[in-house]
Design a protein around this motif. Structure first.
Motif, mmCIF file in Angstrom:
data_model
loop_
_atom_site.group_PDB
_atom_site.id
_atom_site.type_symbol
_atom_site.label_atom_id
_atom_site.label_comp_id
_atom_site.label_asym_id
_atom_site.label_seq_id
_atom_site.Cartn_x
_atom_site.Cartn_y
_atom_site.Cartn_z
ATOM 1 N N VAL A 1 0.837 -1.200 0.000
ATOM 2 C CA VAL A 1 0.000 0.000 0.000
ATOM 3 C C VAL A 1 0.877 1.258 0.000
ATOM 4 C CG1 VAL A 1 -1.679 1.340 1.352
ATOM 5 C CG2 VAL A 1 -1.965 -1.144 1.114
ATOM 6 N N ARG A 2 1.902 1.261 0.865
ATOM 7 C CA ARG A 2 2.726 2.475 1.007
ATOM 8 C C ARG A 2 3.529 2.809 -0.245
ATOM 9 N NH1 ARG A 2 6.695 2.707 4.470
ATOM 10 N NH2 ARG A 2 6.784 0.530 5.067
ATOM 11 N N TYR A 3 3.937 1.779 -0.998
ATOM 12 C CA TYR A 3 4.756 2.052 -2.183
ATOM 13 C C TYR A 3 3.937 1.998 -3.473
ATOM 14 C CZ TYR A 3 8.499 1.888 1.166
ATOM 15 O OH TYR A 3 9.298 2.157 2.247
ATOM 16 N N SER A 4 2.628 2.241 -3.361
ATOM 17 C CA SER A 4 1.762 2.264 -4.542
ATOM 18 C C SER A 4 1.106 3.625 -4.666
ATOM 19 C CB SER A 4 0.643 1.228 -4.410
ATOM 20 O OG SER A 4 1.156 -0.067 -4.522
ATOM 21 N N PRO A 5 0.844 4.060 -5.901
ATOM 22 C CA PRO A 5 0.094 5.310 -6.066
ATOM 23 C C PRO A 5 -1.368 5.109 -5.678
ATOM 24 C CG PRO A 5 0.827 4.452 -8.206
ATOM 25 C CD PRO A 5 1.222 3.454 -7.174
ATOM 26 N N ASP A 6 -2.072 6.205 -5.456
ATOM 27 C CA ASP A 6 -3.500 6.139 -5.138
ATOM 28 C C ASP A 6 -4.240 5.435 -6.286
ATOM 29 O OD1 ASP A 6 -2.639 7.652 -3.085
ATOM 30 O OD2 ASP A 6 -3.796 9.456 -3.558
ATOM 31 N N GLN A 7 -5.410 4.941 -5.961
ATOM 32 C CA GLN A 7 -6.320 4.329 -6.948
ATOM 33 C C GLN A 7 -5.715 3.136 -7.672
ATOM 34 O OE1 GLN A 7 -7.071 7.917 -9.099
ATOM 35 N NE2 GLN A 7 -8.937 8.331 -7.965
ATOM 36 N N THR A 8 -4.932 2.345 -6.975
ATOM 37 C CA THR A 8 -4.418 1.113 -7.571
ATOM 38 C C THR A 8 -4.964 -0.065 -6.766
ATOM 39 O OG1 THR A 8 -2.411 1.338 -6.240
ATOM 40 C CG2 THR A 8 -2.288 2.092 -8.528
ATOM 41 N N THR A 9 -4.561 -1.268 -7.155
ATOM 42 C CA THR A 9 -5.065 -2.465 -6.469
ATOM 43 C C THR A 9 -3.908 -3.277 -5.899
ATOM 44 O OG1 THR A 9 -6.935 -2.565 -7.986
ATOM 45 C CG2 THR A 9 -6.404 -4.593 -6.812
ATOM 46 N N VAL A 10 -4.117 -3.777 -4.701
ATOM 47 C CA VAL A 10 -3.157 -4.702 -4.097
ATOM 48 C C VAL A 10 -3.847 -6.067 -4.058
ATOM 49 C CG1 VAL A 10 -1.971 -5.347 -1.955
ATOM 50 C CG2 VAL A 10 -1.965 -2.949 -2.715
ATOM 51 N N GLY A 11 -3.199 -7.076 -4.625
ATOM 52 C CA GLY A 11 -3.802 -8.411 -4.655
ATOM 53 C C GLY A 11 -3.082 -9.351 -3.708
ATOM 54 N N VAL A 12 -3.863 -10.032 -2.870
ATOM 55 C CA VAL A 12 -3.256 -11.015 -1.977
ATOM 56 C C VAL A 12 -3.787 -12.389 -2.381
ATOM 57 C CG1 VAL A 12 -2.852 -11.689 0.420
ATOM 58 C CG2 VAL A 12 -3.245 -9.286 -0.136
ATOM 59 N N GLY A 13 -2.892 -13.293 -2.744
ATOM 60 C CA GLY A 13 -3.310 -14.617 -3.219
ATOM 61 C C GLY A 13 -2.893 -15.712 -2.254
ATOM 62 N N LEU A 14 -3.808 -16.656 -2.028
ATOM 63 C CA LEU A 14 -3.518 -17.793 -1.139
ATOM 64 C C LEU A 14 -3.628 -19.083 -1.940
ATOM 65 C CD1 LEU A 14 -5.945 -16.330 1.429
ATOM 66 C CD2 LEU A 14 -3.685 -17.006 2.170
ATOM 67 N N SER A 15 -2.643 -19.965 -1.786
ATOM 68 C CA SER A 15 -2.736 -21.260 -2.454
ATOM 69 C C SER A 15 -1.838 -22.262 -1.746
ATOM 70 C CB SER A 15 -2.322 -21.141 -3.926
ATOM 71 O OG SER A 15 -1.016 -20.618 -4.006
ATOM 72 N N ALA A 16 -2.059 -23.537 -2.040
ATOM 73 C CA ALA A 16 -1.170 -24.589 -1.519
ATOM 74 C C ALA A 16 -0.507 -25.233 -2.729
ATOM 75 C CB ALA A 16 -1.970 -25.603 -0.729
ATOM 76 N N VAL A 17 0.824 -25.177 -2.768
ATOM 77 C CA VAL A 17 1.558 -25.683 -3.920
ATOM 78 C C VAL A 17 2.653 -26.634 -3.419
ATOM 79 C CG1 VAL A 17 2.962 -25.031 -5.920
ATOM 80 C CG2 VAL A 17 1.222 -23.444 -5.064
ATOM 81 N N ASP A 18 2.666 -27.843 -3.921
ATOM 82 C CA ASP A 18 3.717 -28.826 -3.583
ATOM 83 C C ASP A 18 3.936 -28.974 -2.077
ATOM 84 O OD1 ASP A 18 4.118 -29.136 -6.281
ATOM 85 O OD2 ASP A 18 5.719 -27.639 -6.361
ATOM 86 N N GLY A 19 2.886 -29.121 -1.306
ATOM 87 C CA GLY A 19 3.027 -29.315 0.142
ATOM 88 C C GLY A 19 3.410 -28.057 0.889
#
Ligand code: ADP
Length: 270
Positions: free
Chosen positions: A162-180
């Motif tokens: 958030v701090r190193y992004s300009p206003d009106q942008t999107t931050v995506g947080v992805g969760l997954s399980a890969v190879d254990g």
């Protein structure tokens, strides 16, 4: 404090051997040097806000008659105190992390909840700048570790995004399980980090742009804390970035029981 034994064959006497018993102090010396570096860095970092607070207190005293100046100095005094407090908090956090054995004391932790809680805490700050934080995916099994530490790590990554992004942008947080492994990615559309700097951003007190870091409330310890938390959990954190386009930080952590949950009754807690 291990000793190493080195066997050297001495030419040209074919069956002569020499035994060298050497005390391997390199590891201890390195740890000591790192600790000394840390103390020097911490003292240096503390000097700035402490010095500012002391000057502002003096200025406040001198300006007692001038209401507008009193107001201005008091405001700046508050900013510097908040900065000092954040710095002290991060320093304490970092030294706590260095002494904690998570692998042996760990419990099953639900990363979905950790991420949801971390994001909740940052939503207001993000909304104030019209930045959307979108969470996607899930991790079906718990990881092995300490929920508070993991929350701090995820919060630091999302906070940076958030701090190193300009206003009106999107931050995506992805969760997954890969190879254990449990995988959490934090992706932003921010200023990005050059390849040379990507190697250094996990160092204590390293900032690409000190002014920007200070201005946005950074302490220079956020990523160092993330790195320690992840290492304590037997995982790894990596960064992919393109300057001007954005950055993606990826954390991979071992799952509880290596992800084998066919037969166990683990309760998930965070
Ligand atoms: P700070 O408190 O300065 O943000 P960190 O340890 O969290 O300290 O990060 C170190 C440096 O790495 C930052 O000062 C910044 O220059 C850079 N950085 C961290 N996260 C990002 C990001 N998502 N986008 C761009 N630069 C980043």
């Amino acid at each position: 404090q291990g000793s190493i034994m080195v066997q050297l064959r001495v030419a040209p006497l074919d069956n002569e051997y020499i035994l060298i018993l050497a005390d391997d102090r390199t590891e201890i010396t390195r740890t000591e040097a790192m600790r000394n570096d840390f103390v020097v860095n911490v003292s240096h970092e503390l000097k700035t806000p402490v010095g500012a607070i002391s000057l502002l207190a003096e200025a406040l005293d001198d300006a007692a008659e001038d209401e507008e100046a009193v107001h201005r100095f008091a405001g700046r005094l508050q900013v510097e105190s908040v900065r000092l407090s954040a710095l002290v908090q991060d320093i304490i956090e970092l030294s706590r992390l260095q002494s904690k054995d998570v692998v042996h004391e760990g419990r099953p932790v639900d990363m979905n909840k950790v991420v949801a809680d971390a994001v909740d805490r940052l939503r207001l700050t993000a909304e104030a700048r019209d930045i959307a934080i979108k969470v996607g995916g899930s991790i079906p099994y718990p990881v092995h570790g300490d929920a508070d530490q993991l929350m701090t790590a995820v919060r630091n990554l999302v906070d940076n995004a958030v701090r190193y992004s300009p206003d009106q942008t999107t931050v995506g947080v992805g969760l997954s399980a890969v190879d254990g492994l449990a995988q959490v990615t934090v992706k932003d559309q921010g200023i990005g980090i050059s390849p040379e700097e990507q190697e250094r951003v996990f160092e204590r007190f390293y900032r690409v742009d000190t002014a920007r870091s200070r201005q946005t409330g950074g302490t220079g310890l956020g990523l160092s804390i993330v790195k320690h938390v992840v290492a304590n959990h037997g995982g790894e954190v990596t960064v992919w970035s393109q300057q001007g386009r954005g950055s993606t930080f990826t954390v991979r952590l071992p799952l509880w029981n290596g992800g084998d949950h066919a037969h166990d009754q683990d309760t998930v807690e965070a």
